[in-house]
Design a protein around this motif. Structure first.
Motif, short mmCIF file in Angstrom:
data_model
loop_
_atom_site.label_atom_id
_atom_site.label_comp_id
_atom_site.label_asym_id
_atom_site.label_seq_id
_atom_site.Cartn_x
_atom_site.Cartn_y
_atom_site.Cartn_z
N PRO A 59 0.80 -1.46 0.06
CA PRO A 59 0.02 -0.40 0.10
C PRO A 59 1.19 0.85 -0.27
CG PRO A 59 -0.44 -1.94 2.32
CD PRO A 59 0.08 -2.10 0.97
N GLN A 60 0.57 2.18 -0.56
CA GLN A 60 1.33 3.76 -1.32
C GLN A 60 1.00 4.25 -0.16
OE1 GLN A 60 2.87 4.78 -3.57
NE2 GLN A 60 2.84 2.32 -4.32
N GLU A 61 0.70 4.18 1.41
CA GLU A 61 0.47 4.88 1.76
C GLU A 61 1.23 4.37 3.37
OE1 GLU A 61 -2.91 4.07 6.56
OE2 GLU A 61 -3.86 4.66 4.76
N ASP A 62 1.36 2.93 2.87
CA ASP A 62 2.08 2.42 4.13
C ASP A 62 3.62 2.46 3.32
OD1 ASP A 62 0.10 1.03 6.07
OD2 ASP A 62 0.56 -0.47 4.96
N LEU A 63 4.34 2.99 1.97
CA LEU A 63 5.50 2.93 1.61
C LEU A 63 5.86 4.98 2.81
CD1 LEU A 63 5.55 1.79 -1.58
CD2 LEU A 63 6.01 1.19 -0.13
N ARG A 64 4.48 5.67 2.68
CA ARG A 64 5.12 6.84 2.42
C ARG A 64 4.26 6.75 4.19
NH1 ARG A 64 0.93 7.37 -1.18
NH2 ARG A 64 -1.08 7.50 0.89
N ARG A 65 4.61 6.26 4.82
CA ARG A 65 4.67 5.46 6.53
C ARG A 65 5.60 5.65 6.79
NH1 ARG A 65 1.92 1.21 10.43
NH2 ARG A 65 2.34 2.65 12.05
N PHE A 66 6.61 4.80 6.29
CA PHE A 66 7.87 4.22 6.69
C PHE A 66 8.60 4.91 5.92
CE2 PHE A 66 4.91 1.41 8.00
CZ PHE A 66 5.16 0.74 9.71
N ARG A 67 8.22 5.72 4.45
CA ARG A 67 9.62 6.43 4.32
C ARG A 67 10.14 5.74 3.15
NH1 ARG A 67 11.20 9.17 8.87
NH2 ARG A 67 8.77 10.25 9.65
#
Length: 80
Positions: A59-67
């Motif tokens: 999920p893109q949301e997780d990629l952003r969250r964990f940078r």
């Protein structure tokens, strides 16, 4: 994700249980859970290979969250 894992992996365990025979009803619960676990493990194992082929299923949301960027995954770059 659960439905996908169920359809591609748990069903195999459930069918095998029927073919081999089982005595305890909870066997089917275990077969379903094992199928889910094995498919999730398979998906995680293939993250790098999929990314190098231009496919990222995280999920893109997780990629952003964990940078974490998609190129970073494909290149196997690890940082803090």
């Amino acid at each position: 994700l659960y439905v996908y894992c169920y359809r591609v992996a748990s069903v195999v365990g459930l069918m095998s249980s029927e073919i081999f025979g089982y005595e305890k009803p909870e066997t089917l619960e275990y077969a379903e859970a094992l199928g889910i676990a094995m498919q999730l493990t398979n998906i995680l194992r293939d993250i790098g290979e999929d990314a190098r082929m231009g496919r990222v299923y995280l999920p893109q949301e997780d990629l952003r969250r964990f940078r974490v960027s998609e190129p970073q995954i494909a290149e196997r770059r690890i940082d803090e």
